[in-house]
Design a protein around this motif. Structure first.
Motif, PDB file in Angstrom:
ATOM      1  N   SER A 194      50.533  38.825  42.980  1.00  0.00           N
ATOM      2  CA  SER A 194      51.025  38.950  44.629  1.00  0.00           C
ATOM      3  C   SER A 194      50.333  40.551  45.551  1.00  0.00           C
ATOM      4  O   SER A 194      49.649  41.047  45.117  1.00  0.00           O
ATOM      5  CB  SER A 194      51.852  39.150  44.115  1.00  0.00           C
ATOM      6  OG  SER A 194      52.675  39.897  45.369  1.00  0.00           O
ATOM      7  N   GLU A 195      50.188  39.545  46.334  1.00  0.00           N
ATOM      8  CA  GLU A 195      49.229  40.293  47.861  1.00  0.00           C
ATOM      9  C   GLU A 195      47.451  40.306  46.769  1.00  0.00           C
ATOM     10  O   GLU A 195      46.452  41.577  47.525  1.00  0.00           O
ATOM     11  CB  GLU A 195      49.547  41.049  48.001  1.00  0.00           C
ATOM     12  CG  GLU A 195      51.199  40.842  49.256  1.00  0.00           C
ATOM     13  CD  GLU A 195      51.362  41.945  49.328  1.00  0.00           C
ATOM     14  OE1 GLU A 195      51.226  43.118  48.881  1.00  0.00           O
ATOM     15  OE2 GLU A 195      52.688  41.652  50.220  1.00  0.00           O
ATOM     16  N   GLY A 196      46.983  39.536  45.767  1.00  0.00           N
ATOM     17  CA  GLY A 196      45.366  39.575  45.568  1.00  0.00           C
ATOM     18  C   GLY A 196      45.987  40.719  44.646  1.00  0.00           C
ATOM     19  O   GLY A 196      44.799  40.810  44.172  1.00  0.00           O
ATOM     20  N   ASN A 197      46.688  41.506  43.674  1.00  0.00           N
ATOM     21  CA  ASN A 197      46.962  42.534  42.580  1.00  0.00           C
ATOM     22  C   ASN A 197      47.240  41.570  41.354  1.00  0.00           C
ATOM     23  O   ASN A 197      48.032  40.556  41.928  1.00  0.00           O
ATOM     24  CB  ASN A 197      47.927  42.878  42.917  1.00  0.00           C
ATOM     25  CG  ASN A 197      47.739  44.336  44.033  1.00  0.00           C
ATOM     26  OD1 ASN A 197      46.362  44.700  43.928  1.00  0.00           O
ATOM     27  ND2 ASN A 197      48.232  44.846  45.190  1.00  0.00           N
ATOM     28  N   HIS A 198      46.747  41.139  40.191  1.00  0.00           N
ATOM     29  CA  HIS A 198      47.412  40.274  39.788  1.00  0.00           C
ATOM     30  C   HIS A 198      47.834  41.412  38.500  1.00  0.00           C
ATOM     31  O   HIS A 198      47.085  42.671  38.144  1.00  0.00           O
ATOM     32  CB  HIS A 198      45.478  40.293  38.289  1.00  0.00           C
ATOM     33  CG  HIS A 198      44.769  39.303  39.310  1.00  0.00           C
ATOM     34  ND1 HIS A 198      44.245  39.109  40.342  1.00  0.00           N
ATOM     35  CD2 HIS A 198      44.905  37.749  38.852  1.00  0.00           C
ATOM     36  CE1 HIS A 198      44.000  38.466  40.934  1.00  0.00           C
ATOM     37  NE2 HIS A 198      43.993  37.409  40.253  1.00  0.00           N
ATOM     38  N   GLU A 199      48.989  40.743  38.002  1.00  0.00           N
ATOM     39  CA  GLU A 199      50.417  41.842  37.474  1.00  0.00           C
ATOM     40  C   GLU A 199      49.788  41.011  35.734  1.00  0.00           C
ATOM     41  O   GLU A 199      50.074  40.137  35.517  1.00  0.00           O
ATOM     42  CB  GLU A 199      51.901  42.014  37.569  1.00  0.00           C
ATOM     43  CG  GLU A 199      52.172  42.314  36.496  1.00  0.00           C
ATOM     44  CD  GLU A 199      53.777  42.297  37.382  1.00  0.00           C
ATOM     45  OE1 GLU A 199      54.787  42.491  36.162  1.00  0.00           O
ATOM     46  OE2 GLU A 199      54.311  42.091  38.110  1.00  0.00           O
TER      47      GLU A 199
END
Length: 694
Positions: free
Chosen positions: A676-681
């Motif tokens: 999401s928005e370039g962040n990886h969870e």
């Protein structure tokens, strides 16, 4: 020829889209087993005329279905059979060495209709090398065929004194037959009434025996085997439909390509012409499958070990400890007219054997297999030093000795693939860049295993070898002006400086410093090397560049996959994502969303351009999207050290990926990654391995 091919174990069936085998067709359709064509003609007719094709489907590669209908037929001004009044549905599959086919005819004429359905068979028992025009030689002879109301048998005695037979059975009583293989059945059907002709065809070599089952029982058992395969492999789901289709297609195709020679299942190279053990192809495909089914790697390793070279034999390019390139089982091989029994002319299969073993142990922790294969490991390491390094300079080189062998013995094995920047071909011995990476990877990994097992002297020697190799590689292969590595060294130890994809394979080995790994990664996704649909084999603008050439400008999915995993391992994940995005886009251009063996390297405008004789399905092309999954996750387990490293980075358009029941060590992990928005969870859903995840 637009072909249809199905396979199970070592039998495959290649036909045109109608399901026929046109006699004397140059492409070589037929029913094949053990490199022999057991069926060279197979025509289906209605009232002695060719039916019209309506649809043809072989997307599963183990089951095919064609729907046909009749043309309009008149005789002396009277309608004999109204057009499109009879549906002819063909269904076929292979199970346990037998081809099963059902031909169901259904009458859609309002009134009762009578017609004849005929089948026309022949078998030439040609060796595959003769069919493909690669070789001629001394061959055997056909014996007289036998035909009765239940079936026919066509027999052949080869020049190798081996009996080969095609045994054909049918379920209905024909109205007439001929000794030339013509079988006629009478049909008289009411409106929407149907009738089924069931055929079984069993190719046998020597004293083999195959138990023929009822069609429904054979199909049920075949489907059960596919269900068991699906249950035993890692499950992946994504939000990206095209990527999902690629992964599902890859897993399905790899199951089709599995064969067992008695040492466990392994992937053959590809269809239609390479349904046999291939050293590098089988090893790389098994490597690609490790995150999904590690048992395939085990079967591959044991199969390769069983055929490891034991002596010096220039006819076959064999040397002690060398892993084979290719084995064939046909008449020409058995009589020594070709050297494929097996043939050993490959420079990379031996280190790749050790690479696969090391990676298999990192996924499984199975040191028992290492103990079982330790003599093979030592023989392979000895080959690298004693035979692979032909001149003692520390690099592994190749040179063809077999008169009917292969000149270029890396994976780019066409005659023009090793070309200097001035357009001159490199002369052997040739030391390929990627092979030095495989050797480094092999020795470094084996050193770790020997250290773990307490053999410190062996571990120290291998570690010293890797340090020397790394230093020599940097000195001899690095091209400062290009900020890239040379393709190879030629016989004078001059750089073959053409910019190619080969050095990209070195990324996975761990031999490159991080700054050099970034330079390599950047070059490979530059406009020179990256078409928009994938990384080319050779850079645009190089003297040998040709986007239509087999190895000098095309895009090979498996080549990309090894590079992509290396990019992920060296933390060049943006470059890896770019390469993946291109290949995922390209899949829309190919039938059944199946990545082919290769395609042309033109700039990505519209559809990707097909390469005319690419194999499809091809094992290491099918395995490519499976390595995408590992690269996206940045997943590198080490069951020997009880660690799992995960560093996810998803390509554009892939916002979620879920992994279920991935086997590592003696347990499994399940996890999901959301972007999401370039962040990886990263969320670990299950971890029964007992290993920490970092």
């Amino acid at each position: 020829m637009n072909y249809r091919v199905i396979k199970e174990d070592d039998v495959f069936f290649l036909t045109d889209e109608k399901g026929n085998i046109p006699e004397d067709h140059p492409y070589g359709p037929g029913l094949y087993s053990k490199d022999t064509r057991f069926l060279s003609k197979f025509d289906l007719k209605i009232n002695d005329e060719e039916p019209i094709l309506l649809s043809s489907n072989a997307d599963e590669s183990y089951y095919a279905e064609m729907i046909l209908t009749n043309p309009h037929m008149e005789a002396e001004g009277k309608v004999k059979l109204w057009r499109e009044s009879v549906e002819m549905k063909r269904k076929r599959f292979i199970f346990d060495g037998a081809l099963y086919e059902e031909i169901t005819v259904k009458n859609y004429n309002p009134k009762q209709t009578s017609f004849e359905v005929s089948i026309h068979l022949d078998a030439d028992f040609k060796d595959m090398f003769i069919v493909r025009g690669f070789q001629n030689g001394t061959v055997g002879k056909r014996e007289e065929s036998t035909v009765n109301e239940n079936g026919m048998a066509i027999r052949y005695i080869g020049a190798d004194d081996v009996n080969r037979t095609l045994d054909v059975k049918w379920n209905l009583t024909p109205i007439r037959t001929t000794d030339k293989g013509d079988i006629y059945f009478a049909c008289s059907l009411d409106h929407e009434e149907e009738q089924t002709i069931s055929l079984t065809m069993v190719p046998t070599v020597g004293e083999e025996s195959t138990k023929v089952l009822k069609h429904e029982d054979a199909l049920r058992q075949l489907m059960t085997s596919y269900k068991e395969w699906a249950e035993s492999t890692t499950k992946v789901t994504t939000n990206h439909p095209q990527l999902q289709r690629l992964i599902d297609r890859g897993l399905g195709d790899l199951r089709v390509l599995l064969t067992d020679l008695g040492y466990g299942k392994f992937p053959v190279a590809g269809l239609p012409w390479f349904g046999v053990p291939f050293g590098r192809d089988s090893l790389i495909a098994a490597l690609q499958m490790l995150p999904f089914n590690s048992e395939v790697a085990k079967g591959t390793l044991k199969t390769m070990a069983s055929k490891q070279g034991t002596k010096k034999d220039s006819w076959r390019d064999e040397e002690p400890g060398k892993i084979m390139h290719e084995i064939r089982f046909g008449e020409l091989a058995n009589t020594g007219q070709i050297p494929f029994t097996p043939y050993y002319g490959t420079i990379d299969a031996t280190p790749l054997f050790l690479v696969l073993l090391s990676e298999y142990m990192k996924w499984t922790g199975d040191l028992a297999l290492f103990n079982e294969l330790e003599e093979n490991v030592e023989a392979a390491l000895n080959w690298i030093d004693e035979y692979g390094d032909r001149d003692g300079d520390g690099f592994v080189e190749y040179h063809q000795e077999a008169s009917k062998g292969i000149a270029n013995q890396g994976w780019k094995d066409s005659g023009d693939s090793i070309v200097h920047r001035n357009g001159e071909l490199g002369e052997t011995p040739i030391a390929l860049s990627e092979v030095q990476g495989y050797v480094y990877h092999a020795k470094k990994s084996m050193a770790e295993v020997y250290e773990l097992l307490g053999n410190r002297d062996k571990a120290s020697q291998l570690t010293a070898d890797t340090k020397t190799l790394k230093a020599q590689f940097e000195e001899s292969y690095w091209m400062e002006e290009q900020q890239f590595y040379a393709l190879a060294l030629d016989k004078e130890k001059n750089q073959v400086g053409t910019v190619t994809s080969n050095p990209g394979h070195v990324l996975l080995s761990g031999m490159l410093d991080l700054d050099r790994a970034k330079s390599v990664s950047d070059m490979l996704v530059s406009d020179k090397m990256y078409s928009g649909y994938g990384i080319r084999t050779m850079g645009e603008g190089e003297a040998g560049y040709n986007p239509m050439s087999y190895h000098n400008g095309t895009v090979w999915p498996h080549d990309n996959s090894v590079i992509i995993l290396g990019m992920s391992k060296t933390k060049n994940q943006e470059q890896a994502a770019k390469a993946m995005e291109g290949l995922i886009r390209s899949a829309d251009s190919f039938e059944y969303d199946r990545l082919p063996e290769l395609f042309c390297g033109y700039e990505a405008k519209g559809k990707a351009v097909n390469y005319p004789v690419a194999c499809s399905p091809q094992a290491w092309a099918a395995g490519t999207p499976l390595l995408f999954v590992q690269a996206m996750l940045g997943l590198f387990p080490n069951a020997l050290e009880k660690t799992i490293t995960i560093n996810p980075f998803l390509p554009n358009g892939v916002n979620e990926i879920k992994i279920e029941n991935m086997r590592i060590g003696e347990g499994t992990i399940s996890l999901s990654v959301k972007k999401s928005e370039g962040n990886h969870e990263l969320e670990v859903l299950e971890n029964t391995t007992g290993f920490d995840i970092a």
